[in-house]
Design a protein around this motif. Structure first.
Motif, PDB file in Angstrom:
ATOM      1  N   GLY A 127      34.238  38.155  51.980  1.00  0.00           N
ATOM      2  CA  GLY A 127      33.203  37.080  52.106  1.00  0.00           C
ATOM      3  C   GLY A 127      33.672  35.520  51.829  1.00  0.00           C
ATOM      4  N   ALA A 128      34.639  35.845  50.728  1.00  0.00           N
ATOM      5  CA  ALA A 128      35.092  34.521  50.180  1.00  0.00           C
ATOM      6  C   ALA A 128      36.172  34.653  49.427  1.00  0.00           C
ATOM      7  CB  ALA A 128      34.126  33.913  49.186  1.00  0.00           C
ATOM      8  N   ALA A 129      37.362  34.040  49.655  1.00  0.00           N
ATOM      9  CA  ALA A 129      38.461  34.024  48.853  1.00  0.00           C
ATOM     10  C   ALA A 129      39.217  32.710  48.600  1.00  0.00           C
ATOM     11  CB  ALA A 129      39.613  34.921  49.457  1.00  0.00           C
ATOM     12  N   THR A 130      40.006  32.505  47.772  1.00  0.00           N
ATOM     13  CA  THR A 130      40.696  31.310  47.407  1.00  0.00           C
ATOM     14  C   THR A 130      42.154  31.664  46.928  1.00  0.00           C
ATOM     15  OG1 THR A 130      41.011  29.252  46.024  1.00  0.00           O
ATOM     16  CG2 THR A 130      40.070  31.019  45.086  1.00  0.00           C
ATOM     17  N   ILE A 131      43.294  30.716  47.355  1.00  0.00           N
ATOM     18  CA  ILE A 131      44.395  31.006  46.683  1.00  0.00           C
ATOM     19  C   ILE A 131      44.508  30.452  45.333  1.00  0.00           C
ATOM     20  CG2 ILE A 131      45.616  29.092  47.639  1.00  0.00           C
ATOM     21  CD1 ILE A 131      47.665  31.026  48.966  1.00  0.00           C
ATOM     22  N   GLY A 132      45.359  30.902  44.583  1.00  0.00           N
ATOM     23  CA  GLY A 132      45.545  30.082  43.202  1.00  0.00           C
ATOM     24  C   GLY A 132      46.861  30.733  42.586  1.00  0.00           C
ATOM     25  N   THR A 133      47.150  30.251  41.542  1.00  0.00           N
ATOM     26  CA  THR A 133      48.191  30.624  40.897  1.00  0.00           C
ATOM     27  C   THR A 133      48.059  30.595  39.526  1.00  0.00           C
ATOM     28  OG1 THR A 133      49.256  28.254  40.367  1.00  0.00           O
ATOM     29  CG2 THR A 133      50.072  29.622  42.268  1.00  0.00           C
ATOM     30  N   PRO A 134      48.785  31.867  38.454  1.00  0.00           N
ATOM     31  CA  PRO A 134      48.677  31.870  37.331  1.00  0.00           C
ATOM     32  C   PRO A 134      49.006  30.782  36.418  1.00  0.00           C
ATOM     33  CG  PRO A 134      49.572  34.014  37.997  1.00  0.00           C
ATOM     34  CD  PRO A 134      49.564  32.770  39.148  1.00  0.00           C
ATOM     35  N   GLU A 148      38.597  22.798  20.555  1.00  0.00           N
ATOM     36  CA  GLU A 148      37.399  23.859  20.355  1.00  0.00           C
ATOM     37  C   GLU A 148      37.801  25.318  20.512  1.00  0.00           C
ATOM     38  OE1 GLU A 148      34.034  22.642  22.854  1.00  0.00           O
ATOM     39  OE2 GLU A 148      33.344  21.416  21.418  1.00  0.00           O
ATOM     40  N   GLU A 149      38.759  25.487  21.377  1.00  0.00           N
ATOM     41  CA  GLU A 149      39.296  27.059  21.743  1.00  0.00           C
ATOM     42  C   GLU A 149      40.394  26.800  22.620  1.00  0.00           C
ATOM     43  OE1 GLU A 149      37.098  30.808  24.130  1.00  0.00           O
ATOM     44  OE2 GLU A 149      36.186  28.574  24.160  1.00  0.00           O
ATOM     45  N   THR A 150      41.257  27.967  22.179  1.00  0.00           N
ATOM     46  CA  THR A 150      42.512  28.210  22.876  1.00  0.00           C
ATOM     47  C   THR A 150      42.007  29.411  23.994  1.00  0.00           C
ATOM     48  OG1 THR A 150      43.853  27.249  21.317  1.00  0.00           O
ATOM     49  CG2 THR A 150      44.810  28.779  23.147  1.00  0.00           C
ATOM     50  N   LEU A 151      42.283  29.107  25.133  1.00  0.00           N
ATOM     51  CA  LEU A 151      41.602  29.843  26.195  1.00  0.00           C
ATOM     52  C   LEU A 151      42.901  31.058  26.572  1.00  0.00           C
ATOM     53  CD1 LEU A 151      39.633  27.583  28.725  1.00  0.00           C
ATOM     54  CD2 LEU A 151      38.848  28.974  26.680  1.00  0.00           C
ATOM     55  N   PRO A 152      42.440  32.208  26.674  1.00  0.00           N
ATOM     56  CA  PRO A 152      43.528  33.468  26.977  1.00  0.00           C
ATOM     57  C   PRO A 152      44.151  33.073  28.465  1.00  0.00           C
ATOM     58  CG  PRO A 152      41.016  34.219  27.283  1.00  0.00           C
ATOM     59  CD  PRO A 152      41.045  32.766  26.783  1.00  0.00           C
ATOM     60  N   ARG A 153      45.408  32.517  28.345  1.00  0.00           N
ATOM     61  CA  ARG A 153      45.997  32.286  29.697  1.00  0.00           C
ATOM     62  C   ARG A 153      46.286  33.344  30.418  1.00  0.00           C
ATOM     63  NH1 ARG A 153      51.882  30.016  28.265  1.00  0.00           N
ATOM     64  NH2 ARG A 153      52.253  32.140  27.798  1.00  0.00           N
ATOM     65  N   GLU A 154      46.271  34.762  30.159  1.00  0.00           N
ATOM     66  CA  GLU A 154      46.443  35.801  30.987  1.00  0.00           C
ATOM     67  C   GLU A 154      45.233  35.907  32.159  1.00  0.00           C
ATOM     68  OE1 GLU A 154      45.000  37.268  27.135  1.00  0.00           O
ATOM     69  OE2 GLU A 154      46.592  36.016  27.852  1.00  0.00           O
ATOM     70  N   THR A 155      44.155  35.270  31.867  1.00  0.00           N
ATOM     71  CA  THR A 155      42.929  35.292  32.531  1.00  0.00           C
ATOM     72  C   THR A 155      42.834  34.085  33.435  1.00  0.00           C
ATOM     73  OG1 THR A 155      41.251  34.415  30.960  1.00  0.00           O
ATOM     74  CG2 THR A 155      41.953  36.713  30.810  1.00  0.00           C
ATOM     75  N   LEU A 156      43.747  33.183  33.379  1.00  0.00           N
ATOM     76  CA  LEU A 156      43.318  31.871  33.937  1.00  0.00           C
ATOM     77  C   LEU A 156      44.057  31.638  35.270  1.00  0.00           C
ATOM     78  CD1 LEU A 156      43.313  29.519  30.625  1.00  0.00           C
ATOM     79  CD2 LEU A 156      41.329  30.464  31.977  1.00  0.00           C
ATOM     80  N   PHE A 157      43.635  31.019  36.381  1.00  0.00           N
ATOM     81  CA  PHE A 157      44.374  30.717  37.555  1.00  0.00           C
ATOM     82  C   PHE A 157      44.003  29.109  37.608  1.00  0.00           C
ATOM     83  CE2 PHE A 157      45.398  35.145  38.083  1.00  0.00           C
ATOM     84  CZ  PHE A 157      46.241  35.274  39.171  1.00  0.00           C
ATOM     85  N   ALA A 158      44.966  28.619  38.139  1.00  0.00           N
ATOM     86  CA  ALA A 158      44.885  27.387  38.740  1.00  0.00           C
ATOM     87  C   ALA A 158      44.591  27.453  40.313  1.00  0.00           C
ATOM     88  CB  ALA A 158      46.400  26.358  38.699  1.00  0.00           C
TER      89      ALA A 158
END
Length: 227
Positions: A127-134, A148-158
């Motif tokens: 139903g819904a999709a986007t392209i992105g990169t780690p 305030e916080e360092t976010l876990p990079r392995e879970t983040l996509f641009a």
């Protein structure tokens, strides 16, 4: 399956710092907007394109499309005050027979047909999709200049575009957003806000959005390597 693309090319382009509007800046002799439209035309799955431009730039956009023989742009819409408004204006021009709608930034000329088709396939399934990169950098959440916080990079996509949606789902998300006064910088976020999951398809770091003069230099380098 009938797939229609909305290409949004109605931004002010103020960060580019040029007198020429961003869609009409040339990359190795070819206007940015033309390169983006050609990229979408390479996808055999896209039936037609709705082009969203500033009303005062409509004549110039049509001239370029005729000059470069762009065949799939068959409808136009006027840009709105913000990107979300521009997409909504484009939606009004999409045929009711469309099954899936692809939304793509007019300033992303390096997307490939394979990337487009994989996003479409994912949206057809869920139903819904986007392209992105780690993300490659370490991302920190900052308030008042302090981490305030360092976010876990392995879970983040641009997240990039294209983004693809079942037509009724995207229309519903925009209608709900208008009713609630919800604003967002991309359509995937609007669909997420309605509670519908959005799948991420991994794409390429080459799929940059041309926003600043430095981006234009990178784009020129990409094209030169292809020659």
């Amino acid at each position: 399956m009938r797939v229609v693309a909305i290409v949004v090319a109605a931004g002010s382009g103020s960060r580019m710092q040029t007198k020429i509007k961003k869609p009409y800046l040339e990359i190795a002799g070819v206007p940015l907007l033309v390169r983006t439209l050609r990229a979408l035309e390479r996808s055999a799955l896209i039936r037609e394109i709705v082009l969203v431009v500033r009303e005062e730039e409509l004549a110039e956009a049509k001239r370029l499309i005729d000059q470069y023989g762009i065949r799939k742009v068959i409808r136009y819409a006027a840009g709105g005050a913000e990107r979300q408004d521009s997409v909504r204006n484009g939606l009004r021009m999409v045929d009711d027979a469309a099954d899936l709608i692809v939304v793509h930034d007019g300033a992303r000329p390096f997307v490939t047909a394979d990337e487009i088709d994989r996003v479409i396939a994912a949206a057809a399934e869920c139903g819904a999709a986007t392209i992105g990169t780690p993300v490659k950098d370490t991302i920190k959440k900052v308030a008042d200049g302090t981490v305030e916080e360092t976010l876990p990079r392995e879970t983040l996509f641009a997240v990039q575009t294209p983004q693809a949606f079942r037509a009724q789902l995207l229309r519903k998300a925009h209608a709900m957003a208008v009713a609630a006064g919800c604003r967002s910088t991309d359509d995937a976020s609007l669909v997420e806000w309605t509670g519908h999951p959005v799948r991420v398809v991994e794409g390429s770091y080459r799929n940059i959005k041309i926003t600043t003069p430095e981006d234009l230099l990178i784009a020129e380098a990409f094209v030169e390597r292809e020659l």
